[in-house]
Design an enzyme around this catalytic site. Structure first.
Site, PDB file in Angstrom:
ATOM      1  N   GLU A   1     110.586  14.850  -2.669  1.00 21.96           N
ATOM      2  CA  GLU A   1     110.404  14.111  -1.411  1.00 21.96           C
ATOM      3  C   GLU A   1     111.051  12.737  -1.531  1.00 21.96           C
ATOM      4  OE1 GLU A   1     106.288  13.383  -0.036  1.00 21.96           O
ATOM      5  OE2 GLU A   1     107.069  11.486   0.745  1.00 21.96           O
TER       6      GLU A   1
ATOM      7  N   HIS B   1     107.203   7.599  -9.555  1.00 18.16           N
ATOM      8  CA  HIS B   1     106.338   6.659  -8.840  1.00 18.16           C
ATOM      9  C   HIS B   1     106.396   5.282  -9.480  1.00 18.16           C
ATOM     10  CE1 HIS B   1     104.378  10.442  -7.489  1.00 18.16           C
ATOM     11  NE2 HIS B   1     104.234   9.751  -6.377  1.00 18.16           N
TER      12      HIS B   1
ATOM     13  N   ARG C   1     101.421  -0.054  -4.232  1.00 22.91           N
ATOM     14  CA  ARG C   1     100.479   1.064  -4.288  1.00 22.91           C
ATOM     15  C   ARG C   1      99.763   1.081  -5.632  1.00 22.91           C
ATOM     16  NH1 ARG C   1     102.980   5.886  -0.559  1.00 22.91           N
ATOM     17  NH2 ARG C   1     103.586   4.479   1.117  1.00 22.91           N
TER      18      ARG C   1
HETATM   19  P1  ATP Z   1     104.662  11.156  -2.995  1.00 20.43           P
HETATM   20  O1  ATP Z   1     103.973  12.345  -2.360  1.00 20.43           O
HETATM   21  O2  ATP Z   1     106.016  11.479  -3.538  1.00 20.43           O
HETATM   22  O3  ATP Z   1     103.787  10.415  -3.930  1.00 20.43           O
HETATM   23  P2  ATP Z   1     103.955   9.814  -0.574  1.00 20.43           P
HETATM   24  O4  ATP Z   1     103.965  10.957   0.378  1.00 20.43           O
HETATM   25  O5  ATP Z   1     102.676   9.292  -1.095  1.00 20.43           O
HETATM   26  O6  ATP Z   1     104.944  10.128  -1.805  1.00 20.43           O
HETATM   27  P3  ATP Z   1     104.845   8.144   1.590  1.00 20.43           P
HETATM   28  O7  ATP Z   1     103.625   7.387   1.906  1.00 20.43           O
HETATM   29  O8  ATP Z   1     105.199   9.300   2.428  1.00 20.43           O
HETATM   30  O9  ATP Z   1     104.773   8.599   0.067  1.00 20.43           O
HETATM   31  O10 ATP Z   1     106.044   7.083   1.475  1.00 20.43           O
HETATM   32  C1  ATP Z   1     107.342   7.272   2.016  1.00 20.43           C
HETATM   33  C2  ATP Z   1     108.389   7.315   0.917  1.00 20.43           C
HETATM   34  O11 ATP Z   1     108.294   6.174   0.070  1.00 20.43           O
HETATM   35  C3  ATP Z   1     108.265   8.498  -0.031  1.00 20.43           C
HETATM   36  O12 ATP Z   1     108.868   9.637   0.518  1.00 20.43           O
HETATM   37  C4  ATP Z   1     108.978   7.982  -1.259  1.00 20.43           C
HETATM   38  O13 ATP Z   1     110.379   8.062  -1.090  1.00 20.43           O
HETATM   39  C5  ATP Z   1     108.616   6.513  -1.265  1.00 20.43           C
HETATM   40  N1  ATP Z   1     107.442   6.258  -2.120  1.00 20.43           N
HETATM   41  C6  ATP Z   1     106.153   6.433  -1.798  1.00 20.43           C
HETATM   42  N2  ATP Z   1     105.347   6.103  -2.804  1.00 20.43           N
HETATM   43  C7  ATP Z   1     106.132   5.686  -3.799  1.00 20.43           C
HETATM   44  C8  ATP Z   1     105.897   5.195  -5.108  1.00 20.43           C
HETATM   45  N3  ATP Z   1     104.664   5.074  -5.595  1.00 20.43           N
HETATM   46  N4  ATP Z   1     106.968   4.839  -5.871  1.00 20.43           N
HETATM   47  C9  ATP Z   1     108.212   4.953  -5.371  1.00 20.43           C
HETATM   48  N5  ATP Z   1     108.504   5.413  -4.155  1.00 20.43           N
HETATM   49  C10 ATP Z   1     107.492   5.778  -3.362  1.00 20.43           C
HETATM   50 MG    MG Z   2     105.109  11.332   1.994  1.00 21.10          MG
END
Ligand code: ATP
Ligand code: MG
Length: 429
Positions: free
Chosen positions: A352, A222, A213
């Site tokens: 989350e 993150h 990402r």
């Molecule tokens: P956040 O709102 O916490 O940035 P997100 O809603 O963008 O997360 P999702 O696309 O829902 O993330 O991804 C599913 C899961 O993957 C998240 O709940 C988190 O545990 C993990 N995750 C997502 N983005 C990251 C990141 N940049 N670094 C580490 N873990 C991540």
């Molecule tokens: Mg999410």
């Protein structure tokens, strides 16, 4: 050299016998007539005791050693209650396998705190520390436990591509790469591929997945390259079926960690409570009501870190689901239910750790949603094709491995839970 017992993990049955050990020289103490080495390997530590007048040539070698050099030694395993693990090695042979340079870029056993950047710059040394290894041993148990649980629940482990031409959110947070002169992207998650898998008849799949990402934010939770337990399951009645798997998975891995990582938990000074099932479910509407009273928050807003913490305090449970999010806060593939999405987040202590949903399986509905959101449908041809020839109802979630570990182990920084973190500033080592 004796190779039969090449470990510091020695039981009483070895006392009085000849053994061989090998590892890193954590400390050397030379008292003139007697010298001690504290030797460390993956199992623990052991003391090597050498009396000068008995074996002067080994004594010489010991005094020339630098800390963190790698040696092997063979000799008598002598019971000694004054030594930490109840025995010491009286060496008859010793070999220096690799002499460490001095000074070390950072200490291993030192009490003084090394700053995090120095630790990460010298991660191979940092990883020699007991506390740091404990995290990765627990990480191992977590992944193994998740695989065992999913496997026994009929999920097939798959590996989907990490290089792709389209991206799930179709947005900007992707790393673009040059693929033999064509534009390609690193996947943000296996989302699109695991949905495609639902059209194959292999209708329960999971992946220990890499997420890439290009998010600009530089926070303690993150990473720009992270891992997740991602799963997708077909023939569900609703997102509730997915949540049930999610909560059972969490409980089962925690049980395994408690069972197998007692030592590591002690090193990290954390206690794990095994949660009761089912986890509490609060709706987004209830969450919005809590927040409107406390902060500037309107129905339809995303939950930021501060909001998540407030909700965490109000709900006051280790794990809980937030359900029925407003449709506009969730990606195009989430199944609509009026103004809501059949989507959920799983939170741990107000953070989350997982997001999931029932997805749209109807081709026309999916294309309709994409158009509503102004997405370029042609970019998703290959994905959409899988919805045209028989696609069952399905749903799934992604559970961040590092996010889970940082919360459960109360580590404060997500970088602690990945070997070589990638963030906005760091791309090496
Ligand atoms: P956040 O709102 O916490 O940035 P997100 O809603 O963008 O997360 P999702 O696309 O829902 O993330 O991804 C599913 C899961 O993957 C998240 O709940 C988190 O545990 C993990 N995750 C997502 N983005 C990251 C990141 N940049 N670094 C580490 N873990 C991540
Ligand atoms: Mg999410």
């Amino acid at each position: 050299m004796l190779r039969s017992h090449y470990s510091t993990d020695v039981g009483e049955e070895e006392f009085g016998k000849k053994i061989a050990i090998a590892g890193w020289v954590e400390d050397i103490r030379n008292l003139g007539g007697i010298a001690f080495i504290l030797l460390r390997d993956r199992k623990g530590k052991a003391q090597i005791t050498c009396i000068k007048k008995e074996i002067p040539e080994i004594f010489e070698k010991i005094t020339s050693l630098s800390r963190e050099s790698v040696i092997s030694a063979e000799g008598l395993c002598q019971k000694n209650e004054k030594v930490r693990n109840g025995w010491e090695l009286l060496p008859e042979k010793m070999e220096i396998l690799s002499q460490a340079e001095t000074p070390l870029p950072m200490g291993i056993a030192d009490k003084v705190n090394v700053d995090f950047d120095t630790r990460l710059d010298n991660r191979f040394i940092d990883l020699r520390r007991e506390k740091v290894q404990a995290i990765f041993k627990i990480r191992h148990t977590f992944i193994e436990g998740a695989s065992e649980f999913l496997s026994s629940n009929g999920f097939l482990q798959v590996h989907t591509p990490k290089i792709t031409v389209s991206s799930p959110e179709g947005g900007t947070e992707v790393f673009k790469i040059n693929y033999f002169g064509r534009d390609a992207y690193l996947v943000q998650s296996p989302q699109l591929y695991k949905q495609i898998m639902m059209a194959t008849g292999m209708d329960r799949v999971y992946e220990i997945a890499w997420y890439f990402r290009a998010e600009e934010h530089d926070t303690s939770r993150h990473l720009n390259e992270s891992t997740a337990i991602d799963l997708e399951m077909a023939f569900i009645d609703s997102e509730e079926d997915v949540m049930k798997i999610g909560e059972k998975l969490v409980k089962s891995v925690l049980e395994k960690i408690v069972e197998e990582n007692e030592k590591e938990m002690k090193i990290l000074d954390v206690n794990l409570d095994i949660p009761q099932l089912p986890f509490t479910r609060v709706t987004y509407d209830e969450v919005a009501e809590m927040l409107e009273k406390k902060v500037d928050f309107k129905w339809g807003d995303d939950l930021g870190t501060d909001e998540e913490k407030i909700v965490g305090n109000e709900v006051n449970e280790q794990f809980y689901f937030i359900t029925r999010f407003p449709l506009k806060t969730k990606p195009f593939y989430a199944m609509p239910d009026g103004d809501y999405a059949r989507a959920f987040d799983l939170a741990c202590k107000g953070t989350e750790i997982s997001s999931g949903a029932q997805r749209i399986h109807d081709y026309n509905m999916l294309v309709g949603r994409m158009k509503e959101l102004g997405m370029n449908v042609e970019n998703f041809d290959e994905y959409l094709k899988a919805f045209r020839y028989g696609m069952p109802p399905h749903g799934g979630f992604g559970l961040g491995i590092e996010r889970f570990l940082m919360e459960v182990l109360e580590l404060g920084n997500i970088r602690e839970c990945i070997l070589f973190p990638r963030d906005k500033k760091r791309i090496s080592p």
